[in-house]
Enzyme design. Sequence first.
Site, short mmCIF file in Angstrom:
data_model
loop_
_atom_site.label_atom_id
_atom_site.label_comp_id
_atom_site.label_asym_id
_atom_site.label_seq_id
_atom_site.Cartn_x
_atom_site.Cartn_y
_atom_site.Cartn_z
CG ASP A 43 -1.40 13.89 -33.86
OD1 ASP A 43 -0.34 14.83 -33.14
OD2 ASP A 43 -0.75 13.92 -35.34
CG ASP A 53 2.70 13.33 -34.79
OD1 ASP A 53 3.26 13.28 -33.74
OD2 ASP A 53 1.87 13.53 -35.34
CG HIS A 67 -1.75 20.25 -33.99
ND1 HIS A 67 -0.01 20.75 -34.62
CD2 HIS A 67 -1.95 21.01 -33.59
CE1 HIS A 67 0.37 20.99 -33.46
NE2 HIS A 67 -0.76 21.39 -32.70
CG HIS A 74 -0.32 15.65 -39.10
ND1 HIS A 74 0.84 15.55 -38.19
CD2 HIS A 74 -0.88 14.76 -39.48
CE1 HIS A 74 0.67 13.52 -38.69
NE2 HIS A 74 -0.55 14.28 -39.01
CG HIS A 125 3.42 15.44 -30.56
ND1 HIS A 125 3.96 15.73 -31.60
CD2 HIS A 125 3.39 15.84 -29.87
CE1 HIS A 125 4.66 16.15 -30.67
NE2 HIS A 125 4.24 15.73 -29.29
CG ASP A 175 4.31 15.41 -36.92
OD1 ASP A 175 5.37 16.32 -37.25
OD2 ASP A 175 3.21 16.14 -36.19
CG ASP A 194 6.34 15.93 -34.41
OD1 ASP A 194 5.92 14.85 -34.65
OD2 ASP A 194 5.17 16.85 -34.08
CD GLU A 234 2.71 20.24 -37.05
OE1 GLU A 234 3.48 21.21 -37.04
OE2 GLU A 234 1.51 19.33 -36.80
MN LIG Z 1 1.02 14.90 -35.86
#
Ligand SMILES: [Mn+2]
Length: 300
Positions: A128, A124, A141, A101, A126, A227, A229, A272
Amino acid sequence: MQTRREATIIGAPLDLGAGRRGVDMGPSAIRYAGLDDRIGGLGYAYEDRGNVGTAVAEAIDAGDEHARFLPQIKETCRHIADVVADAARKGATPIVLGGDHSVGLGTLGGLQQVHGPGGVIWLDAHGDLNSPETSPSGNVHGMVLAAGLGLAGERFRGEGWDLPALVPSRVALVGVRSLDDGERKLLQELDARVFTMSDVDRLGVERAIRESLTHVAGPGFVHISLDMDVLDPDVAPGVGTPVRGGLSYREAHLAMELISESGLATSLDVVEVNPILDRENDTAKLAVELVASALGARIL
Ligand SMILES: [Mn+2]
């Protein structure tokens, strides 16, 4: 006369921002899954600008352990920013294929160069939102969104882009389910709209995306940073940092369809994808489908 819409593809096989190798093969996997035909089939003029150059982890020193490989990551991001800016000036839709990312810093940098600061929807698992000071891993990332906001330090400023690349009040996070302590603290101070997975469960993805779009809309650009994920690992197993309990296949498609319908998005990152951890390229195939939905593919 309606001019033909144009998509510019930029491959960014960068894995220096991630702790785990494999996402450097993401752009290949996504192209192999038929991105060109799918986007061309939607009536877009399709221009693939190839891959930007990246350094190889084994051949260089990680440098500062709190922001590993940052100089090399910024070097790659400078090339991404150049191509993104070029596409944006032509009125094409830049689509950056990651890579980890951290490539997002290049996209935001290129957009900032052309339009000044804009808004982003960050899909995402997360946040980030770490900085070199708060990051438990030192992996860049996990710092990109903070960097784009100018909150990860001056070191993230690049040749050719200014920070912040984002208007602080025009950030929305969707699908978050794993935050570090420093990120939680930062989010309390930020005027960001946050839809955790728990919020998505309660409110539905439609409301989450519609409210996010309203929050990030404005002059300059509206960037979509996807992302992979953010999806549940059951449907997207081939990602750098999987976290259970993510968006379903249909929720992710609906999110992209709503974004497309709004007509607000100017640019897209798909990051990702990790073919080493994937099952028969399923995650890359899903990435292609989601890009298509974001660009206007419809069931009927
Ligand atoms: Mn990310």
